[in-house]
Design a protein around this motif. Structure first.
Motif, PDB file in Angstrom:
ATOM      1  N   ILE A  12      -3.967  -2.925   6.401  1.00  0.00           N
ATOM      2  CA  ILE A  12      -3.259  -3.655   5.343  1.00  0.00           C
ATOM      3  C   ILE A  12      -1.774  -3.759   5.692  1.00  0.00           C
ATOM      4  O   ILE A  12      -1.167  -4.823   5.565  1.00  0.00           O
ATOM      5  N   ARG A  13      -1.191  -2.669   6.158  1.00  0.00           N
ATOM      6  CA  ARG A  13       0.247  -2.678   6.475  1.00  0.00           C
ATOM      7  C   ARG A  13       0.559  -3.512   7.708  1.00  0.00           C
ATOM      8  O   ARG A  13       1.679  -3.985   7.857  1.00  0.00           O
TER       9      ARG A  13
ATOM     10  N   GLY B 228       0.793  -1.224   0.000  1.00  0.00           N
ATOM     11  CA  GLY B 228       0.000   0.000   0.000  1.00  0.00           C
ATOM     12  C   GLY B 228       0.825   1.273   0.000  1.00  0.00           C
ATOM     13  O   GLY B 228       0.279   2.367   0.174  1.00  0.00           O
TER      14      GLY B 228
ATOM     15  N   ILE C 184      -5.798   1.255   5.031  1.00  0.00           N
ATOM     16  CA  ILE C 184      -4.385   1.168   4.674  1.00  0.00           C
ATOM     17  C   ILE C 184      -3.512   0.729   5.846  1.00  0.00           C
ATOM     18  O   ILE C 184      -2.576  -0.059   5.692  1.00  0.00           O
TER      19      ILE C 184
ATOM     20  N   THR D 297      -6.157  -2.159  -1.453  1.00  0.00           N
ATOM     21  CA  THR D 297      -5.080  -1.233  -1.081  1.00  0.00           C
ATOM     22  C   THR D 297      -5.382   0.209  -1.489  1.00  0.00           C
ATOM     23  O   THR D 297      -4.715   1.140  -1.020  1.00  0.00           O
TER      24      THR D 297
END
Length: 273
Positions: free
Chosen positions: A80-81, A55, A77, A71
């Motif tokens: 996601i990370r 991302g 975000i 993403t």
């Protein structure tokens, strides 16, 4: 099939010129718990792919989903990370504190984790990369391989399901490379982490579940290590080498020895001969 990363028809470039796309209509799915190695020479799109999955970049066209999260969605975000942690080429770019254990605690602290849980995660993470005894040391006093293992511990402490390694051994000597690869294999096999390992060292790929070879932003080859490296001439045609043992077996067959050249390890070659 349970996929942790789903890349669908992704194109990306750093200019508006479609002739200069870094990734060109690329699709790829990564299974949960898989050890995937991405190979390719400089400029093939490997590092851009890593940044897109994490991302850091958003694809110009197509979509990337990590654990079902898009993403391109700014609202997810950070999640996601945390799901797909990233280890970069230069460990000095990831080390932020003056003491090893404080560095590993940095990510969980930013996640708002309570202090007792952070302590547990830091200890567990350092033990998993065999760096617990160095927890009070200064990162800048460590070797390159040790620094990279601390960087990996910092990612592990954030409890990602997937770890993306973008050429993590490129700046290390052979001993440091071996340290890092051994840790990556351990995380995959013993802790079930999904590994996406981007490298240009062929010998680092022989234990992968699957290899993807990139060329000009597209997937040029895909398969098990023996399937990919067994096609020596195609790999060479893409400007890459094969593992040294595979190369030796290939040359022995060319010299007239009647053996199966598809080998990856020295023990296998000895058995064939």
């Amino acid at each position: 099939m349970d996929y942790i990363v789903e890349i669908e028809n992704v194109s990306h470039g750093y200019s508006k010129d479609r002739e200069q796309l870094v990734l060109d209509d690329l699709s790829l799915k990564v299974r949960r718990g898989e050890f995937l190695v991405v190979l390719g020479h400089n400029g093939s799109g490997k590092s851009t792919l890593a940044k897109l999955i994490n991302g850091i970049l958003v694809p110009r066209e197509g979509s990337i989903k990590v654990n079902g999260m898009d993403t391109a969605d700014e609202n997810t975000i950070w999640e996601i990370r945390q799901t797909a942690g990233m280890v970069f080429q230069n460990p000095d770019n990831q080390l932020v504190a003056t003491v090893v254990e404080e560095d590993v605690a940095f990510g969980p602290e930013n996640q708002g984790i309570e202090s007792s849980e952070i302590r547990r995660r830091v200890d567990e993470s350092l033990k998993s990369v065999d760096m617990y005894e160095y927890r009070k040391n200064a990162p800048h006093m460590l070797s390159g391989g040790q620094k990279q293992r601390v960087a990996i511990a910092g990612v592990i402490a954030m409890k990602p399901d997937c770890i993306i390694l973008d050429e993590p051994t490129a700046m290390l000597d052979p001993s440091g490379r071996r340290e890092v690869i051994d840790i990556v294999k351990k995380l995959n096999r013993e802790e079930g982490k999904t590994i996406i390992h981007i490298t240009h060292y062929m010998d680092e790929a022989i234990d992968a579940d699957r290899i993807v070879v990139m060329e000009s932003g597209k997937i040029a080859m895909e398969g098990t290590p023996i399937e990919v490296f067994g096609d020596v001439e195609k790999i060479r045609g893409l400007g890459l080498d094969v593992p040294q043992v595979t190369e030796l077996a290939f040359e022995l067959v060319k010299a007239g020895l009647d053996i199966d050249p598809k080998v990856l390890r020295i023990e296998e070659l000895v058995d064939r001969i």
